[in-house]
Motif scaffolding. Sequence first.
Motif, PDB file in Angstrom:
ATOM      1  N   LEU A  90       0.881  -1.326  -0.132  1.00  0.00           N
ATOM      2  CA  LEU A  90      -0.255  -0.014  -0.245  1.00  0.00           C
ATOM      3  C   LEU A  90       0.816   0.970  -0.302  1.00  0.00           C
ATOM      4  O   LEU A  90       1.813   1.147   1.104  1.00  0.00           O
ATOM      5  CB  LEU A  90      -0.631   0.017   1.607  1.00  0.00           C
ATOM      6  N   LYS A  91       0.155   1.872  -1.228  1.00  0.00           N
ATOM      7  CA  LYS A  91       1.002   3.582  -0.830  1.00  0.00           C
ATOM      8  C   LYS A  91       0.176   4.462   0.119  1.00  0.00           C
ATOM      9  O   LYS A  91      -0.655   4.819   0.006  1.00  0.00           O
ATOM     10  CB  LYS A  91       1.319   4.262  -2.280  1.00  0.00           C
ATOM     11  N   VAL A  92       0.727   4.901   1.160  1.00  0.00           N
ATOM     12  CA  VAL A  92       0.322   5.948   2.367  1.00  0.00           C
ATOM     13  C   VAL A  92       1.023   6.701   2.389  1.00  0.00           C
ATOM     14  O   VAL A  92       2.146   7.966   2.363  1.00  0.00           O
ATOM     15  CB  VAL A  92       0.723   4.774   2.993  1.00  0.00           C
ATOM     16  N   THR A  93      -0.437   7.713   1.585  1.00  0.00           N
ATOM     17  CA  THR A  93       0.433   9.463   1.912  1.00  0.00           C
ATOM     18  C   THR A  93      -0.359  10.503   3.985  1.00  0.00           C
ATOM     19  O   THR A  93      -1.614  10.365   3.174  1.00  0.00           O
ATOM     20  CB  THR A  93       0.095  10.400   0.922  1.00  0.00           C
ATOM     21  N   LEU A  94       0.834  11.066   3.770  1.00  0.00           N
ATOM     22  CA  LEU A  94       0.018  11.506   4.464  1.00  0.00           C
ATOM     23  C   LEU A  94      -0.623  13.083   4.254  1.00  0.00           C
ATOM     24  O   LEU A  94       0.496  14.211   3.448  1.00  0.00           O
ATOM     25  CB  LEU A  94       1.283  11.778   6.304  1.00  0.00           C
ATOM     26  N   TYR A  95      -2.060  13.303   4.921  1.00  0.00           N
ATOM     27  CA  TYR A  95      -2.222  15.001   4.241  1.00  0.00           C
ATOM     28  C   TYR A  95      -2.253  15.910   5.366  1.00  0.00           C
ATOM     29  O   TYR A  95      -3.004  16.689   4.440  1.00  0.00           O
ATOM     30  CB  TYR A  95      -2.588  14.581   3.028  1.00  0.00           C
ATOM     31  N   ARG A  96      -2.561  14.953   6.574  1.00  0.00           N
ATOM     32  CA  ARG A  96      -3.217  15.989   7.389  1.00  0.00           C
ATOM     33  C   ARG A  96      -1.949  16.363   8.768  1.00  0.00           C
ATOM     34  O   ARG A  96      -1.295  15.219   9.243  1.00  0.00           O
ATOM     35  CB  ARG A  96      -4.433  15.922   7.944  1.00  0.00           C
ATOM     36  N   SER A  97      -1.526  17.469   9.074  1.00  0.00           N
ATOM     37  CA  SER A  97      -0.606  17.311  10.398  1.00  0.00           C
ATOM     38  C   SER A  97      -1.044  16.811  11.424  1.00  0.00           C
ATOM     39  O   SER A  97      -1.795  16.545  12.109  1.00  0.00           O
ATOM     40  CB  SER A  97      -0.819  19.151  10.823  1.00  0.00           C
ATOM     41  N   LEU A  98      -0.018  16.900  11.945  1.00  0.00           N
ATOM     42  CA  LEU A  98      -0.435  15.467  13.033  1.00  0.00           C
ATOM     43  C   LEU A  98       0.128  16.623  14.786  1.00  0.00           C
ATOM     44  O   LEU A  98      -0.772  16.017  15.590  1.00  0.00           O
ATOM     45  CB  LEU A  98       1.150  14.659  13.396  1.00  0.00           C
ATOM     46  N   SER A 151      -6.620   7.296   9.456  1.00  0.00           N
ATOM     47  CA  SER A 151      -7.655   7.635   8.925  1.00  0.00           C
ATOM     48  C   SER A 151      -7.900   8.841   7.599  1.00  0.00           C
ATOM     49  O   SER A 151      -7.649   8.427   7.243  1.00  0.00           O
ATOM     50  CB  SER A 151      -8.496   6.694   7.645  1.00  0.00           C
ATOM     51  N   TYR A 152      -8.611   9.314   8.448  1.00  0.00           N
ATOM     52  CA  TYR A 152      -9.250  10.619   8.655  1.00  0.00           C
ATOM     53  C   TYR A 152      -7.547  11.239   8.046  1.00  0.00           C
ATOM     54  O   TYR A 152      -8.376  12.444   7.482  1.00  0.00           O
ATOM     55  CB  TYR A 152      -9.882  11.155   9.212  1.00  0.00           C
ATOM     56  N   MET A 153      -6.315  11.027   8.765  1.00  0.00           N
ATOM     57  CA  MET A 153      -4.828  12.010   7.734  1.00  0.00           C
ATOM     58  C   MET A 153      -4.398  11.849   6.376  1.00  0.00           C
ATOM     59  O   MET A 153      -3.123  12.058   6.209  1.00  0.00           O
ATOM     60  CB  MET A 153      -3.848  12.156   9.400  1.00  0.00           C
ATOM     61  N   LEU A 154      -4.975  10.665   6.214  1.00  0.00           N
ATOM     62  CA  LEU A 154      -3.474   9.402   4.887  1.00  0.00           C
ATOM     63  C   LEU A 154      -4.823   9.487   4.195  1.00  0.00           C
ATOM     64  O   LEU A 154      -5.642   9.424   3.898  1.00  0.00           O
ATOM     65  CB  LEU A 154      -3.882   8.173   5.746  1.00  0.00           C
ATOM     66  N   LYS A 155      -3.219   9.343   2.446  1.00  0.00           N
ATOM     67  CA  LYS A 155      -4.253   9.146   1.832  1.00  0.00           C
ATOM     68  C   LYS A 155      -4.016   7.706   1.298  1.00  0.00           C
ATOM     69  O   LYS A 155      -2.767   7.573   1.107  1.00  0.00           O
ATOM     70  CB  LYS A 155      -4.324   9.781   0.486  1.00  0.00           C
ATOM     71  N   VAL A 156      -4.508   6.971   0.612  1.00  0.00           N
ATOM     72  CA  VAL A 156      -4.246   4.995   0.847  1.00  0.00           C
ATOM     73  C   VAL A 156      -4.385   4.676  -0.647  1.00  0.00           C
ATOM     74  O   VAL A 156      -5.774   4.387  -1.250  1.00  0.00           O
ATOM     75  CB  VAL A 156      -4.695   4.398   1.614  1.00  0.00           C
TER      76      VAL A 156
END
Length: 62
Positions: A7-15, A54-59
Amino acid sequence: MTSAKQLKVTLYRSLNGRLKAHQQCARGLGIRKIHNTITVIDTPENRGMINKISYMLKVEEA
């Protein structure tokens, strides 16, 4: 031998300001920065961490 699904996982919201457990899930997946894309093996353990934040990621499937 079959290759494991990835799976390719991208973080698109801040931690910042997130629950510690959610920050630790991102760290456990190996995500460090926003828009950082990583490839992980599709295991139940990784799936659980992905589902939790999952609310912070694009998978995507790799």
